[in-house]
Design a protein around this motif. Structure first.
Motif, mmCIF file in Angstrom:
data_model
loop_
_atom_site.group_PDB
_atom_site.id
_atom_site.type_symbol
_atom_site.label_atom_id
_atom_site.label_comp_id
_atom_site.label_asym_id
_atom_site.label_seq_id
_atom_site.Cartn_x
_atom_site.Cartn_y
_atom_site.Cartn_z
ATOM 1 N N ALA A 20 4.101 -15.215 3.186
ATOM 2 C CA ALA A 20 3.426 -13.932 2.950
ATOM 3 C C ALA A 20 4.410 -12.774 3.126
ATOM 4 N N LEU A 21 5.283 -12.862 4.097
ATOM 5 C CA LEU A 21 6.289 -11.828 4.321
ATOM 6 C C LEU A 21 7.248 -11.738 3.141
ATOM 7 N N VAL A 22 7.712 -12.879 2.668
ATOM 8 C CA VAL A 22 8.624 -12.908 1.522
ATOM 9 C C VAL A 22 7.943 -12.328 0.293
ATOM 10 N N ALA A 23 6.680 -12.699 0.066
ATOM 11 C CA ALA A 23 5.940 -12.173 -1.083
ATOM 12 C C ALA A 23 5.773 -10.662 -0.978
ATOM 13 N N SER A 24 5.515 -10.172 0.218
ATOM 14 C CA SER A 24 5.360 -8.735 0.435
ATOM 15 C C SER A 24 6.661 -7.988 0.168
ATOM 16 N N VAL A 25 7.765 -8.541 0.629
ATOM 17 C CA VAL A 25 9.076 -7.913 0.406
ATOM 18 C C VAL A 25 9.405 -7.904 -1.079
ATOM 19 N N LYS A 26 9.138 -9.008 -1.770
ATOM 20 C CA LYS A 26 9.393 -9.076 -3.214
ATOM 21 C C LYS A 26 8.575 -8.036 -3.963
ATOM 22 N N GLN A 27 7.316 -7.883 -3.578
ATOM 23 C CA GLN A 27 6.456 -6.891 -4.229
ATOM 24 C C GLN A 27 6.985 -5.476 -3.973
ATOM 25 N N SER A 28 7.387 -5.201 -2.763
ATOM 26 C CA SER A 28 7.924 -3.874 -2.435
ATOM 27 C C SER A 28 9.198 -3.581 -3.223
ATOM 28 N N LEU A 29 10.063 -4.570 -3.339
ATOM 29 C CA LEU A 29 11.301 -4.382 -4.095
ATOM 30 C C LEU A 29 11.014 -4.161 -5.582
ATOM 31 N N ALA A 30 10.045 -4.891 -6.112
ATOM 32 C CA ALA A 30 9.688 -4.720 -7.521
ATOM 33 C C ALA A 30 9.114 -3.330 -7.773
ATOM 34 N N GLN A 31 8.264 -2.860 -6.856
ATOM 35 C CA GLN A 31 7.702 -1.519 -6.995
ATOM 36 C C GLN A 31 8.788 -0.462 -6.911
ATOM 37 N N ARG A 32 9.731 -0.629 -6.004
ATOM 38 C CA ARG A 32 10.827 0.326 -5.862
ATOM 39 C C ARG A 32 11.696 0.346 -7.121
ATOM 40 N N ARG A 33 11.899 -0.850 -7.710
ATOM 41 C CA ARG A 33 12.675 -0.946 -8.940
ATOM 42 C C ARG A 33 11.997 -0.180 -10.074
ATOM 43 N N VAL A 34 10.677 -0.317 -10.188
ATOM 44 C CA VAL A 34 9.930 0.413 -11.216
ATOM 45 C C VAL A 34 10.042 1.913 -10.971
ATOM 46 N N TYR A 35 9.933 2.338 -9.729
ATOM 47 C CA TYR A 35 10.041 3.756 -9.396
ATOM 48 C C TYR A 35 11.402 4.312 -9.808
ATOM 49 N N SER A 58 9.501 19.064 -12.787
ATOM 50 C CA SER A 58 9.126 18.983 -11.369
ATOM 51 C C SER A 58 8.112 17.871 -11.103
ATOM 52 N N MET A 59 7.533 17.309 -12.143
ATOM 53 C CA MET A 59 6.520 16.264 -11.991
ATOM 54 C C MET A 59 7.105 14.852 -12.045
ATOM 55 N N ILE A 60 8.395 14.718 -12.252
ATOM 56 C CA ILE A 60 8.996 13.407 -12.478
ATOM 57 C C ILE A 60 8.770 12.449 -11.310
ATOM 58 N N THR A 61 8.999 12.907 -10.092
ATOM 59 C CA THR A 61 8.829 11.994 -8.956
ATOM 60 C C THR A 61 7.376 11.571 -8.788
ATOM 61 N N ARG A 62 6.454 12.491 -9.030
ATOM 62 C CA ARG A 62 5.031 12.146 -8.907
ATOM 63 C C ARG A 62 4.619 11.123 -9.969
ATOM 64 N N VAL A 63 5.085 11.327 -11.195
ATOM 65 C CA VAL A 63 4.772 10.407 -12.279
ATOM 66 C C VAL A 63 5.361 9.029 -11.969
ATOM 67 N N ALA A 64 6.576 8.996 -11.439
ATOM 68 C CA ALA A 64 7.207 7.730 -11.092
ATOM 69 C C ALA A 64 6.460 7.040 -9.966
ATOM 70 N N MET A 65 5.990 7.794 -8.983
ATOM 71 C CA MET A 65 5.199 7.207 -7.894
ATOM 72 C C MET A 65 3.916 6.585 -8.421
ATOM 73 N N GLU A 66 3.255 7.282 -9.332
ATOM 74 C CA GLU A 66 2.032 6.748 -9.925
ATOM 75 C C GLU A 66 2.313 5.484 -10.721
ATOM 76 N N ALA A 67 3.435 5.477 -11.430
ATOM 77 C CA ALA A 67 3.789 4.303 -12.231
ATOM 78 C C ALA A 67 4.089 3.085 -11.347
ATOM 79 N N ALA A 68 4.764 3.315 -10.253
ATOM 80 C CA ALA A 68 5.192 2.212 -9.399
ATOM 81 C C ALA A 68 4.142 1.766 -8.404
ATOM 82 N N TYR A 69 3.487 2.717 -7.772
ATOM 83 C CA TYR A 69 2.596 2.400 -6.660
ATOM 84 C C TYR A 69 1.123 2.628 -6.965
#
Length: 71
Positions: A20-35, A58-69
């Motif tokens: 479960a820990l490995v799966a969680s880390v993989k998911q977090s890394l994938a989300q960060r990659r998308v961001y 000025s909206m780029i970071t917000r749009v990226a957060m929505e896309a990733a997370y």
């Protein structure tokens, strides 16, 4: 009078918790990659191209957060 009683006990062993820990880390890394990819691609666009998409620079970071997370 007879009673039947069953109890289920969840046994989460060390292997299950590590998986479960490995799966969680993989998911977090994938989300960060998308961001990071989204920010990189949007930053490479001109102001005119962003405007065509309805995005201000000025909206780029917000749009990226929505896309990733999904926030």
């Amino acid at each position: 009078m007879a009673y039947a009683h069953t109890t289920r006990i969840a046994h989460n062993g060390l292997g299950d918790r590590m998986a479960a820990l490995v799966a969680s880390v993989k998911q977090s890394l994938a989300q960060r990659r998308v961001y990071r990819q989204t920010v990189r691609e949007l930053n490479s666009l001109t102001t005119r191209e962003l405007s065509d998409l309805g995005i201000h620079r000025s909206m780029i970071t917000r749009v990226a957060m929505e896309a990733a997370y999904g926030n």
